[in-house]
Design a protein around this motif. Sequence first.
Motif, short mmCIF file in Angstrom:
data_model
loop_
_atom_site.label_atom_id
_atom_site.label_comp_id
_atom_site.label_asym_id
_atom_site.label_seq_id
_atom_site.Cartn_x
_atom_site.Cartn_y
_atom_site.Cartn_z
N LEU A 49 -8.93 -11.89 -10.97
CA LEU A 49 -10.17 -11.76 -11.73
C LEU A 49 -10.03 -12.61 -12.98
CD1 LEU A 49 -10.69 -7.90 -11.51
CD2 LEU A 49 -11.95 -9.66 -10.27
N CYS A 50 -11.14 -12.89 -13.62
CA CYS A 50 -11.07 -13.65 -14.87
C CYS A 50 -10.18 -12.92 -15.85
CB CYS A 50 -12.47 -13.82 -15.46
SG CYS A 50 -13.52 -14.91 -14.51
N GLY A 51 -9.18 -13.59 -16.33
CA GLY A 51 -8.31 -13.02 -17.34
C GLY A 51 -7.20 -12.12 -16.83
N GLY A 52 -7.12 -11.92 -15.49
CA GLY A 52 -6.06 -11.05 -15.02
C GLY A 52 -5.89 -11.04 -13.53
N GLU A 53 -4.78 -10.49 -13.10
CA GLU A 53 -4.48 -10.35 -11.69
C GLU A 53 -4.11 -8.89 -11.45
OE1 GLU A 53 -2.05 -12.78 -8.25
OE2 GLU A 53 -1.49 -13.06 -10.34
N HIS A 54 -4.63 -8.33 -10.37
CA HIS A 54 -4.39 -6.93 -10.02
C HIS A 54 -3.54 -6.89 -8.76
CE1 HIS A 54 -7.77 -5.19 -12.55
NE2 HIS A 54 -7.86 -6.50 -12.72
N PHE A 55 -2.62 -5.92 -8.71
CA PHE A 55 -1.72 -5.77 -7.57
C PHE A 55 -1.68 -4.31 -7.13
CE2 PHE A 55 -0.18 -9.34 -9.95
CZ PHE A 55 0.28 -10.25 -9.00
N VAL A 56 -1.64 -4.07 -5.82
CA VAL A 56 -1.21 -2.79 -5.27
C VAL A 56 0.06 -3.11 -4.50
CG1 VAL A 56 -3.18 -1.23 -5.17
CG2 VAL A 56 -3.03 -3.06 -3.54
N ILE A 57 1.11 -2.34 -4.79
CA ILE A 57 2.43 -2.66 -4.26
C ILE A 57 3.05 -1.42 -3.63
CG2 ILE A 57 4.72 -3.58 -4.83
CD1 ILE A 57 3.37 -4.72 -7.45
N LYS A 58 3.55 -1.57 -2.41
CA LYS A 58 4.28 -0.50 -1.73
C LYS A 58 5.75 -0.64 -2.09
CE LYS A 58 3.26 0.59 2.52
NZ LYS A 58 2.83 1.98 2.72
N VAL A 59 6.32 0.43 -2.65
CA VAL A 59 7.72 0.41 -3.09
C VAL A 59 8.47 1.50 -2.34
CG1 VAL A 59 9.27 0.67 -5.07
CG2 VAL A 59 7.05 -0.44 -5.38
N GLN A 60 9.59 1.12 -1.72
CA GLN A 60 10.44 2.09 -1.04
C GLN A 60 11.35 2.74 -2.07
OE1 GLN A 60 12.72 0.50 2.23
NE2 GLN A 60 13.30 2.55 2.94
N VAL A 61 11.30 4.09 -2.13
CA VAL A 61 12.09 4.82 -3.13
C VAL A 61 13.07 5.80 -2.50
CG1 VAL A 61 10.40 4.53 -4.98
CG2 VAL A 61 10.22 6.51 -3.45
N GLY A 62 13.25 5.70 -1.21
CA GLY A 62 14.18 6.55 -0.47
C GLY A 62 14.18 6.07 0.97
N GLU A 63 15.00 6.69 1.78
CA GLU A 63 15.11 6.24 3.17
C GLU A 63 13.75 6.19 3.87
OE1 GLU A 63 17.35 7.56 7.26
OE2 GLU A 63 18.34 7.99 5.34
N THR A 64 12.95 7.23 3.67
CA THR A 64 11.62 7.27 4.29
C THR A 64 10.53 7.56 3.27
OG1 THR A 64 11.87 9.62 4.81
CG2 THR A 64 12.54 8.04 6.53
N ASP A 65 10.84 7.41 1.99
CA ASP A 65 9.89 7.73 0.91
C ASP A 65 9.37 6.44 0.27
OD1 ASP A 65 10.37 10.49 1.26
OD2 ASP A 65 12.12 10.37 -0.06
N TYR A 66 8.06 6.45 0.02
CA TYR A 66 7.41 5.29 -0.57
C TYR A 66 6.44 5.76 -1.65
CZ TYR A 66 9.16 2.68 3.43
OH TYR A 66 9.98 2.09 4.36
N ILE A 67 6.17 4.87 -2.58
CA ILE A 67 5.11 5.07 -3.56
C ILE A 67 4.25 3.81 -3.58
CG2 ILE A 67 6.38 6.70 -5.01
CD1 ILE A 67 7.03 4.39 -6.92
N HIS A 68 3.03 3.94 -4.03
CA HIS A 68 2.15 2.80 -4.22
C HIS A 68 1.89 2.65 -5.72
CE1 HIS A 68 0.31 3.00 0.10
NE2 HIS A 68 1.61 2.77 0.09
N LEU A 69 2.00 1.43 -6.20
CA LEU A 69 1.76 1.12 -7.61
C LEU A 69 0.50 0.28 -7.73
CD1 LEU A 69 5.32 -0.05 -8.72
CD2 LEU A 69 4.43 2.28 -8.55
N TYR A 70 -0.26 0.54 -8.79
CA TYR A 70 -1.37 -0.33 -9.15
C TYR A 70 -0.98 -0.94 -10.49
CZ TYR A 70 -6.22 -1.91 -9.70
OH TYR A 70 -7.35 -2.67 -9.83
N VAL A 71 -0.81 -2.26 -10.50
CA VAL A 71 -0.29 -2.96 -11.67
C VAL A 71 -1.19 -4.15 -11.97
CG1 VAL A 71 1.73 -4.12 -12.64
CG2 VAL A 71 2.06 -2.31 -10.97
#
Length: 111
Positions: free
Chosen positions: A57-79
Amino acid sequence: MSSGGGTPEVDIFAWSETKDADEGTQEFCDKVKGEVEKTTGQNFADYKAVKYRNKNLCGGEHFVIKVQVGETDYIHLYVTRVTGIQHPERVPPSLQGVQQNKTKEDLLEPF
């Protein structure tokens, strides 16, 4: 919507397809790890970016990121990160949100 020539118009402000995370994605995630841990109340020994989507977007970039935080555990980040300024590397990325209790199979959707 078509421009009449048979070629569909591309929405330049649309979210990208899901992509494999790379070293740059991991570095980006590492910069917000402390804030992620504070938000979730957890300390993550495992913290590996695996997939992402982005939107410019004008002035910025947005990300949604899947991060593995354990063997079968994940979180999603909005950055987000600021672009379009002199020395954007001096402005750290900003965590906008965290979704917990995700799985490897969960779709990576903006939130």
